[in-house]
Design an enzyme around this catalytic site. Structure first.
Site, PDB file in Angstrom:
ATOM      1  N   TYR A  24      36.550 -35.116  21.902  1.00  0.00           N
ATOM      2  CA  TYR A  24      35.342 -34.842  21.119  1.00  0.00           C
ATOM      3  C   TYR A  24      34.257 -34.076  21.871  1.00  0.00           C
ATOM      4  O   TYR A  24      33.241 -33.715  21.277  1.00  0.00           O
ATOM      5  CB  TYR A  24      34.769 -36.159  20.582  1.00  0.00           C
ATOM      6  CG  TYR A  24      35.757 -36.914  19.735  1.00  0.00           C
ATOM      7  CD1 TYR A  24      36.136 -36.433  18.491  1.00  0.00           C
ATOM      8  CD2 TYR A  24      36.327 -38.100  20.179  1.00  0.00           C
ATOM      9  CE1 TYR A  24      37.055 -37.111  17.706  1.00  0.00           C
ATOM     10  CE2 TYR A  24      37.241 -38.791  19.399  1.00  0.00           C
ATOM     11  CZ  TYR A  24      37.599 -38.289  18.170  1.00  0.00           C
ATOM     12  OH  TYR A  24      38.513 -38.965  17.395  1.00  0.00           O
ATOM     13  N   ASN A  75      31.449 -35.745   8.020  1.00  0.00           N
ATOM     14  CA  ASN A  75      32.523 -36.099   8.935  1.00  0.00           C
ATOM     15  C   ASN A  75      32.720 -37.599   8.763  1.00  0.00           C
ATOM     16  O   ASN A  75      32.044 -38.397   9.401  1.00  0.00           O
ATOM     17  CB  ASN A  75      32.162 -35.762  10.382  1.00  0.00           C
ATOM     18  CG  ASN A  75      33.288 -36.103  11.337  1.00  0.00           C
ATOM     19  OD1 ASN A  75      34.235 -36.802  10.995  1.00  0.00           O
ATOM     20  ND2 ASN A  75      33.179 -35.615  12.562  1.00  0.00           N
ATOM     21  N   HIS A  81      40.664 -41.181   6.163  1.00  0.00           N
ATOM     22  CA  HIS A  81      42.039 -41.536   5.838  1.00  0.00           C
ATOM     23  C   HIS A  81      42.148 -42.799   4.997  1.00  0.00           C
ATOM     24  O   HIS A  81      43.251 -43.160   4.593  1.00  0.00           O
ATOM     25  CB  HIS A  81      42.837 -41.730   7.137  1.00  0.00           C
ATOM     26  CG  HIS A  81      42.397 -40.804   8.222  1.00  0.00           C
ATOM     27  ND1 HIS A  81      42.617 -39.444   8.165  1.00  0.00           N
ATOM     28  CD2 HIS A  81      41.700 -41.032   9.366  1.00  0.00           C
ATOM     29  CE1 HIS A  81      42.092 -38.880   9.250  1.00  0.00           C
ATOM     30  NE2 HIS A  81      41.528 -39.819   9.982  1.00  0.00           N
ATOM     31  N   ASP A  88      35.030 -41.422  -4.227  1.00  0.00           N
ATOM     32  CA  ASP A  88      34.428 -41.628  -5.549  1.00  0.00           C
ATOM     33  C   ASP A  88      32.951 -41.271  -5.552  1.00  0.00           C
ATOM     34  O   ASP A  88      32.453 -40.664  -6.506  1.00  0.00           O
ATOM     35  CB  ASP A  88      34.635 -43.069  -6.015  1.00  0.00           C
ATOM     36  CG  ASP A  88      36.077 -43.362  -6.413  1.00  0.00           C
ATOM     37  OD1 ASP A  88      36.870 -42.410  -6.556  1.00  0.00           O
ATOM     38  OD2 ASP A  88      36.402 -44.559  -6.574  1.00  0.00           O
ATOM     39  N   HIS A 101      35.557 -31.961  10.866  1.00  0.00           N
ATOM     40  CA  HIS A 101      36.118 -32.805  11.921  1.00  0.00           C
ATOM     41  C   HIS A 101      36.026 -32.060  13.245  1.00  0.00           C
ATOM     42  O   HIS A 101      36.362 -30.869  13.318  1.00  0.00           O
ATOM     43  CB  HIS A 101      37.573 -33.162  11.625  1.00  0.00           C
ATOM     44  CG  HIS A 101      37.730 -33.948  10.378  1.00  0.00           C
ATOM     45  ND1 HIS A 101      37.433 -35.292  10.313  1.00  0.00           N
ATOM     46  CD2 HIS A 101      38.099 -33.576   9.128  1.00  0.00           C
ATOM     47  CE1 HIS A 101      37.633 -35.713   9.080  1.00  0.00           C
ATOM     48  NE2 HIS A 101      38.026 -34.695   8.334  1.00  0.00           N
ATOM     49  N   ILE A 102      35.592 -32.746  14.267  1.00  0.00           N
ATOM     50  CA  ILE A 102      35.420 -32.143  15.585  1.00  0.00           C
ATOM     51  C   ILE A 102      36.774 -31.743  16.169  1.00  0.00           C
ATOM     52  O   ILE A 102      36.941 -30.642  16.679  1.00  0.00           O
ATOM     53  CB  ILE A 102      34.667 -33.113  16.518  1.00  0.00           C
ATOM     54  CG1 ILE A 102      33.255 -33.356  15.963  1.00  0.00           C
ATOM     55  CG2 ILE A 102      34.622 -32.576  17.946  1.00  0.00           C
ATOM     56  CD1 ILE A 102      32.533 -34.532  16.587  1.00  0.00           C
ATOM     57  N   SER A 103      37.738 -32.646  16.077  1.00  0.00           N
ATOM     58  CA  SER A 103      39.078 -32.361  16.596  1.00  0.00           C
ATOM     59  C   SER A 103      39.961 -31.811  15.482  1.00  0.00           C
ATOM     60  O   SER A 103      39.635 -31.931  14.294  1.00  0.00           O
ATOM     61  CB  SER A 103      39.706 -33.634  17.175  1.00  0.00           C
ATOM     62  OG  SER A 103      40.007 -34.551  16.135  1.00  0.00           O
ATOM     63  N   ARG A 112      46.397 -39.479  10.710  1.00  0.00           N
ATOM     64  CA  ARG A 112      45.165 -38.693  10.572  1.00  0.00           C
ATOM     65  C   ARG A 112      45.361 -37.440   9.714  1.00  0.00           C
ATOM     66  O   ARG A 112      44.412 -36.727   9.435  1.00  0.00           O
ATOM     67  CB  ARG A 112      44.637 -38.275  11.947  1.00  0.00           C
ATOM     68  CG  ARG A 112      44.223 -39.436  12.816  1.00  0.00           C
ATOM     69  CD  ARG A 112      43.608 -38.947  14.114  1.00  0.00           C
ATOM     70  NE  ARG A 112      43.485 -40.013  15.076  1.00  0.00           N
ATOM     71  CZ  ARG A 112      42.467 -40.876  15.143  1.00  0.00           C
ATOM     72  NH1 ARG A 112      41.476 -40.793  14.279  1.00  0.00           N
ATOM     73  NH2 ARG A 112      42.446 -41.814  16.065  1.00  0.00           N
TER      74      ARG A 112
END
Length: 147
Positions: A24, A75, A81, A88, A101-103, A112
């Site tokens: 990260y 994020n 997941h 909703d 997402h950072i990665s 993931r």
């Protein structure tokens, strides 16, 4: 029309810069906020950054954004997941949503690879480090401005 962009962050992102820096990076959530605020200000927008380790608090922020934000960068971290509740809530938000997402989650564990949030997101950024947040803010600014 409001010119506020909500930047919502899920569990463990309060430890950004400390937890698994090999994945990260070393920058903190305060760095994310500073960088995103600068990008938004260039376009005449402002940001409101929120982080929580609690799913319901994130849902509450999405509900608040229905009246207070033109767009959302989210994020959801591990909730990506698992959280139908966040999905909703995002379906009840009428503005643009960018999942960030950072990665690169697709290069990581197979669990993931699935995202509930992607079912609502107008775009998804993954693997760009915290620069992905800046890219997401730029896109939200464009979408909120009608582009």
């Amino acid at each position: 029309m409001t010119t506020t962009i909500y930047i919502l962050n899920g569990p463990n992102l309060n430890l950004l810069g400390q937890r698994q820096p090999e994945i990260y990076g070393h920058e903190t959530l305060a760095d994310v906020e500073r960088r995103c605020a600068a990008v938004a200000a260039e376009k005449g927008f402002s940001v409101r950054l929120f982080q929580s380790n609690h799913e319901g608090a994130i849902v509450d922020q999405i509900h608040e954004a229905r009246q207070a934000a033109c767009g959302i960068v989210i994020n959801p971290a591990a909730y990506t997941h698992t959280s139908v509740a966040i999905l909703d809530a995002l379906h009840a938000f009428e503005g643009p949503v960018i999942e960030c997402h950072i990665s690169n989650v697709h290069k990581r564990e197979s669990f993931r690879h699935h995202s509930y949030v992607s079912l609502r997101a107008d775009g998804v950024l993954a693997g760009f480090g915290i620069e992905g947040y800046e890219l997401a803010v730029r896109r939200i600014c464009s979408l909120c401005a009608g582009g």
